[in-house]
Structure formats: structure tokens, C-alpha cells
Design a protein around this motif. Structure first.
Motif, PDB file in Angstrom:
ATOM      1  N   VAL A  47       0.838  -1.199   0.000  1.00 37.61           N
ATOM      2  CA  VAL A  47       0.000   0.000   0.000  1.00 37.61           C
ATOM      3  C   VAL A  47       0.872   1.248   0.000  1.00 37.61           C
ATOM      4  CG1 VAL A  47      -1.826   1.268   1.206  1.00 37.61           C
ATOM      5  CG2 VAL A  47      -1.780  -1.237   1.311  1.00 37.61           C
ATOM      6  N   ALA A  48       0.525   2.173  -0.869  1.00 37.81           N
ATOM      7  CA  ALA A  48       1.098   3.516  -0.841  1.00 37.81           C
ATOM      8  C   ALA A  48      -0.056   4.469  -1.107  1.00 37.81           C
ATOM      9  CB  ALA A  48       2.195   3.681  -1.873  1.00 37.81           C
ATOM     10  N   ALA A  49      -0.834   4.745  -0.058  1.00 34.06           N
ATOM     11  CA  ALA A  49      -2.047   5.551  -0.182  1.00 34.06           C
ATOM     12  C   ALA A  49      -1.745   7.015   0.087  1.00 34.06           C
ATOM     13  CB  ALA A  49      -3.111   5.046   0.791  1.00 34.06           C
ATOM     14  N   GLU A  50      -2.204   7.859  -0.792  1.00 38.27           N
ATOM     15  CA  GLU A  50      -2.058   9.307  -0.641  1.00 38.27           C
ATOM     16  C   GLU A  50      -3.445   9.937  -0.615  1.00 38.27           C
ATOM     17  OE1 GLU A  50       0.880  10.593  -0.276  1.00 38.27           O
ATOM     18  OE2 GLU A  50       2.229   9.072  -1.066  1.00 38.27           O
ATOM     19  N   VAL A  51      -3.578  11.033   0.102  1.00 44.88           N
ATOM     20  CA  VAL A  51      -4.856  11.724   0.210  1.00 44.88           C
ATOM     21  C   VAL A  51      -4.596  13.229   0.156  1.00 44.88           C
ATOM     22  CG1 VAL A  51      -6.950  12.055   1.599  1.00 44.88           C
ATOM     23  CG2 VAL A  51      -5.719   9.868   1.700  1.00 44.88           C
ATOM     24  N   CYS A  52      -5.502  13.951  -0.498  1.00 43.09           N
ATOM     25  CA  CYS A  52      -5.466  15.411  -0.428  1.00 43.09           C
ATOM     26  C   CYS A  52      -6.881  15.917  -0.191  1.00 43.09           C
ATOM     27  CB  CYS A  52      -4.862  16.031  -1.686  1.00 43.09           C
ATOM     28  SG  CYS A  52      -5.762  15.694  -3.205  1.00 43.09           S
ATOM     29  N   THR A  53      -6.977  17.119   0.350  1.00 42.31           N
ATOM     30  CA  THR A  53      -8.286  17.689   0.665  1.00 42.31           C
ATOM     31  C   THR A  53      -8.253  19.192   0.508  1.00 42.31           C
ATOM     32  OG1 THR A  53     -10.058  17.778   2.329  1.00 42.31           O
ATOM     33  CG2 THR A  53      -7.805  17.933   3.143  1.00 42.31           C
ATOM     34  N   THR A  54      -9.403  19.746   0.151  1.00 39.70           N
ATOM     35  CA  THR A  54      -9.630  21.177   0.168  1.00 39.70           C
ATOM     36  C   THR A  54     -11.124  21.370   0.403  1.00 39.70           C
ATOM     37  OG1 THR A  54      -9.210  23.283  -0.972  1.00 39.70           O
ATOM     38  CG2 THR A  54      -9.920  21.424  -2.339  1.00 39.70           C
ATOM     39  N   THR A  55     -11.631  22.547   0.213  1.00 40.21           N
ATOM     40  CA  THR A  55     -13.023  22.834   0.542  1.00 40.21           C
ATOM     41  C   THR A  55     -13.984  21.850  -0.119  1.00 40.21           C
ATOM     42  OG1 THR A  55     -12.455  25.183   0.690  1.00 40.21           O
ATOM     43  CG2 THR A  55     -14.792  24.627   0.545  1.00 40.21           C
ATOM     44  N   ASP A  56     -14.744  21.118   0.698  1.00 41.55           N
ATOM     45  CA  ASP A  56     -15.789  20.200   0.247  1.00 41.55           C
ATOM     46  C   ASP A  56     -15.255  19.118  -0.690  1.00 41.55           C
ATOM     47  OD1 ASP A  56     -18.512  19.454   0.475  1.00 41.55           O
ATOM     48  OD2 ASP A  56     -18.921  20.242  -1.517  1.00 41.55           O
ATOM     49  N   PHE A  57     -13.995  18.708  -0.499  1.00 44.66           N
ATOM     50  CA  PHE A  57     -13.401  17.771  -1.462  1.00 44.66           C
ATOM     51  C   PHE A  57     -12.350  16.902  -0.794  1.00 44.66           C
ATOM     52  CE2 PHE A  57      -9.969  16.852  -4.545  1.00 44.66           C
ATOM     53  CZ  PHE A  57     -10.688  16.104  -5.477  1.00 44.66           C
ATOM     54  N   LEU A  58     -12.390  15.626  -1.121  1.00 47.44           N
ATOM     55  CA  LEU A  58     -11.350  14.671  -0.748  1.00 47.44           C
ATOM     56  C   LEU A  58     -10.944  13.889  -1.980  1.00 47.44           C
ATOM     57  CD1 LEU A  58     -12.802  13.157   2.554  1.00 47.44           C
ATOM     58  CD2 LEU A  58     -10.605  14.348   2.375  1.00 47.44           C
ATOM     59  N   MET A  59      -9.663  13.573  -2.079  1.00 47.34           N
ATOM     60  CA  MET A  59      -9.188  12.700  -3.158  1.00 47.34           C
ATOM     61  C   MET A  59      -8.237  11.678  -2.573  1.00 47.34           C
ATOM     62  SD  MET A  59      -7.304  13.612  -6.744  1.00 47.34           S
ATOM     63  CE  MET A  59      -6.927  12.315  -7.932  1.00 47.34           C
ATOM     64  N   VAL A  60      -8.459  10.415  -2.901  1.00 43.06           N
ATOM     65  CA  VAL A  60      -7.585   9.315  -2.494  1.00 43.06           C
ATOM     66  C   VAL A  60      -6.925   8.769  -3.744  1.00 43.06           C
ATOM     67  CG1 VAL A  60      -7.454   7.071  -1.379  1.00 43.06           C
ATOM     68  CG2 VAL A  60      -9.118   8.755  -0.571  1.00 43.06           C
ATOM     69  N   PHE A  61      -5.603   8.661  -3.718  1.00 47.32           N
ATOM     70  CA  PHE A  61      -4.891   8.178  -4.899  1.00 47.32           C
ATOM     71  C   PHE A  61      -3.648   7.427  -4.457  1.00 47.32           C
ATOM     72  CE2 PHE A  61      -3.617  12.424  -3.795  1.00 47.32           C
ATOM     73  CZ  PHE A  61      -2.254  12.518  -4.030  1.00 47.32           C
ATOM     74  N   GLY A  62      -2.958   6.812  -5.396  1.00 48.63           N
ATOM     75  CA  GLY A  62      -1.756   6.058  -5.062  1.00 48.63           C
ATOM     76  C   GLY A  62      -1.796   4.668  -5.653  1.00 48.63           C
ATOM     77  N   GLU A  63      -1.118   3.735  -4.967  1.00 46.46           N
ATOM     78  CA  GLU A  63      -1.010   2.362  -5.454  1.00 46.46           C
ATOM     79  C   GLU A  63      -1.327   1.393  -4.329  1.00 46.46           C
ATOM     80  OE1 GLU A  63       2.128   4.290  -5.660  1.00 46.46           O
ATOM     81  OE2 GLU A  63       1.090   5.284  -7.311  1.00 46.46           O
TER      82      GLU A  63
END
Length: 396
Positions: A47-63
Motif C-alpha cells: 500500500v502507498a495511499a495518498e490523500v489530499c483535501t480542500t473545501t468540500d473535497f477529498l481525493m484518495v490516490f496512489g497504489e
């Protein structure tokens, strides 16, 4: 004493921490939640999980390569809600915010260099201990006698403040608080001996209703005094919400990214950092596992009385099991020479990634418990044990 034998003068040093509601820490919690879910269903998950967030938003990406059934959306939304992000006015609504998921399988080039194809090795005589490092890089471990946790006092106190902020918010003692917040503690030292808390900076997100006067009074009484009052005195300076209002916070006030609080996660800036983050990475990634092991080594050495203060650096090449270098620094506090300390470390500790994983039992879903308030100095984590101290003492 300093390394050159000269008496050190009084000095100030500062460390910071952040609450679980800081946008970066929201991302770390989601990433470690994904990792734990994968390891719970498949201990050999990559697992190499990355996450980013800003107003009203989440993104999960990676491998991720795993046999486990990992419900990433459920994990991400549950993590946000557990922190307290349940409405847009707090910075994020975990129930309704936009969520994008972009997870791929791990690169086979990296996977093969690490495992040398574990499936094809059966019967070949190659041992699992020869698991190669998941990347190049250098990692640091540290321990010192400043606190019972064998951690720097500045780091311990800043974490205590942030943990207390979360506690008074979640228990309803200070119901007007919101999840985001930060703390910073400056300690006055005489050489390496802590004397007193010189100043405290504390910033807490809050709702519209509370007055600045009440906020400052309550945070001093229920957070600072309760968490670190034994270390302050009548000369300690307090800067509480120094920017004034802190209503807009969380992902609405600042974007968040996994792994951006690496100094908060380790030793508060007291020693160097190799640059690698922890959260979302399985234990084949030496950024995480070797950092944990380096802490384990340093803590056992200091607990054994080998030094009052010990830093260890280890470095790896991708795909190779044995580290390319090891170095120790006792800052002149060693009971024996640094050369002798390094000799003991080499003799008693095995830094091959497969051996680290086995020694600390790292293929378990234990990682969400590390996410907040530092990865070191907490009881119950395997790298915090001092089970090797007695045998080290006999070598001194």
C-alpha cells in the motif's frame, strides 16, 4: 556538555504539533485507515495511499496491491466524521463532500525489486529476511532522557496540548471548539537539561458565538494549565489564537496533503529528518519501518544507559536488504565512545527490512493509532518497547 567539551549556555528550542482536525492530519488518518483495512484482510498487502483535501473535497490516490476487500469510500468518510467534520461550516462534511478515488496497482518494477518475486522463490533457498528495501533513502532514530517517554520535552508538550484540545472539544467541555488547531511550545534549556516552558502558542478553531476573551480564558485554564501546567511558571508567555478569529478552518481554510507533517510525526525538529513520510505506507517501505526500528534501537540504547541522548541514521538502496550505512551520534553524552556504540548497534540489531518487519510485528493493522500526536513516545507500540535494554547494559 557539548561535543567539543565546552559548557553549553542557556538556549531556547521550539517544537509544534497539530490536532487531528488539521487538514494534513485528516489526510494521514484516511491513508492509515486504508492501510489498516488492507493489512487486516491481507498481511502482505502493498500500500502507498495518498490523500489530499480542500473545501468540500477529498481525493484518495496512489497504489495498492492486496487480496483484501477495502472500501475506500467508507474509510474516508468515516475518518472525516470521526474527527468532527460533519458540516460544511466546520470545514468539511464527511457525509456529502465530493470524493474522488484514483488507486492503481503497485508498479511491478518496484514490487519485483523488493521481493525478487516471492512466489517464484519457493524452494530456492532464498530467505524472507532478504526482502529488499522499498526505496532508497535515509532515516533517523532518536531517544533522550528529557522525559519518561525518552522523547524531547518540546515534542511531548506540544502533543499534549493538541490532544487536550481534541479532548475538551469531543467531551463537550468547550463545545464551541471546532476540529482544526495547532500548538507550539518553546522550552528554555541549560545545555540539554530542560528548565522551563518559555512560551506557548496555541491556536484553536472555534464557532462564531464565542468571544475572544472567553476563548483565551478557557484555553488557558482547561487546555494549557491541564496539559502542561507543571512545566510553566509566572514568566511563561502565552499567545492564544494570536491571529484573532479562527472560524474558517479545516479543509475550507487550508488544503491538506498526506505526509506533510513529518517533523510533527517524529521528534519536533530536534534531529534531522530524512524526508520520507509515514502514513499510508506498508512496512516494506523503509521510510516507515526503518524509522520505527531506528527509534526502537535508540530507545533501548538510552534505556540501557548507553547515552543520555542518541541519534541514529540508517540508509538504504532500493531492492537491497542490507543498509548502505549506519551512523550514531551521542552528542558527547555516551557512556562509551560513539565507535563502541555503533559496534553494539551492529552486533545486536538487524536492519534488513524483512527482519525489522518480523521483529516489530509490522504486518498488523496498527497504524491508525500512530497517525495523531506523534508516532513516537506512545505506549503500546512495538517500537516503544525497551525489551533489549538489559542485554545492551551487559555490553557497556
Amino acid at each position: 556538555m557539548a561535543e567539543n567539551g565546552q559548557k553549553m549556555s542557556k538556549r531556547l528550542f521550539t517544537s509544534e504539533s497539530v490536532t487531528e482536525g488539521h487538514p494534513d492530519k485528516l489526510c494521514d488518518l484516511i491513508a492509515d485507515g486504508i492501510l489498516d483495512a488492507a493489512l487486516a484482510g491481507d498481511p502482505y498487502s502493498r500500500v502507498a495511499a495518498e490523500v489530499c483535501t480542500t473545501t468540500d473535497f477529498l481525493m484518495v490516490f496512489g497504489e495498492m496491491t492486496t487480496a483484501a476487500d477495502v472500501d475506500i469510500e467508507r474509510i474516508a468518510r468515516s475518518a472525516a466524521l470521526s474527527i468532527g467534520y460533519d458540516s460544511a461550516e466546520k470545514g468539511l462534511d464527511g457525509k456529502k463532500c465530493r470524493l474522488d478515488i484514483r488507486m492503481d496497482r503497485q508498479s511491478p518494477d518496484i514490487g519485483d525489486s523488493v521481493t525478487h518475486s516471492l512466489e517464484s522463490r519457493e524452494g530456492s533457498g532464498e530467505r524472507a529476511e532478504e526482502l529488499g528495501a522499498g526505496d532508497q533513502g535515509m532515516m533517523f532514530g532518536f531517544a533522550c532522557t528529557e522525559t519518561p517517554e525518552l522523547m524531547p520535552l518540546t515534542a511531548v508538550l506540544s502533543h499534549r496540548l493538541c490532544a487536550r484540545l481534541a479532548e475538551v472539544r469531543k467531551t463537550g467541555l468547550l463545545p464551541y471548539l471546532r476540529p482544526d488547531g495547532k500548538a507550539q511550545v518553546t522550552v528554555e534549556y541549560d545545555g540539554y537539561k530542560p528548565l522551563r516552558v518559555y512560551n506557548v502558542v496555541l491556536s484553536a478553531q472555534h464557532d462564531e458565538s464565542v468571544t475572544r476573551e472567553r476563548l483565551m480564558r478557557d484555553l488557558k485554564k482547561y487546555v494549557v494549565d491541564e496539559a502542561i501546567g507543571e512545566y510553566t511558571d509566572d514568566k511563561t508567555e502565552y499567545l492564544i489564537n494570536p491571529s484573532g478569529r479562527f472560524v474558517i478552518g479545516g479543509p475550507a481554510g487550508d488544503s491538506g496533503v498526506t505526509g506533510r507533517k513529518i517533523v510533527v510525526d517524529t521528534y519536533g525538529g530536534v534531529v534531522p529528518h530524512g524526508g520520507g513520510a509515514f502514513s499510508g505506507k506498508d512496512p516494506t517501505k523503509v521510510d516507515r519501518s526503518a524509522s520505527y526500528y531506528a527509534r526502537y534501537v535508540c530507545k533501548n540504547m538510552v534505556a540501557a544507559g548507553a547515552a543520555d541522548r542518541l541519534e541514529l541514521q540508517v540508509a538504504y538502496a532500493i531492492g537491497k536488504a542490507n543498509p548502505v550505512s549506519l551512523a550514531v551520534n551521542s552528542f558527547g553524552t555516551g557512556r562509551v565512545s560513539d565507535e563502541k556504540l555503533l559496534e553494539i548497534v551492529r552486533e545486536k540489531f538487524d536492519f534488513r527490512p524483512g527482519c525489522i518487519i518480523s521483529a516489530l510485528g509490522l504486518r498488523r493493522p496498527i497504524y491508525t493509532s500512530t497517525t495523531n500526536y506523534g508516532h513516537f513516545g506512545k505506549s503500546g507500540l512495538p517500537w516503544e518497547k525497551t525489551d533489549r535494554a538489559e542485554e545492551i547494559t551487559r555490553l557497556l
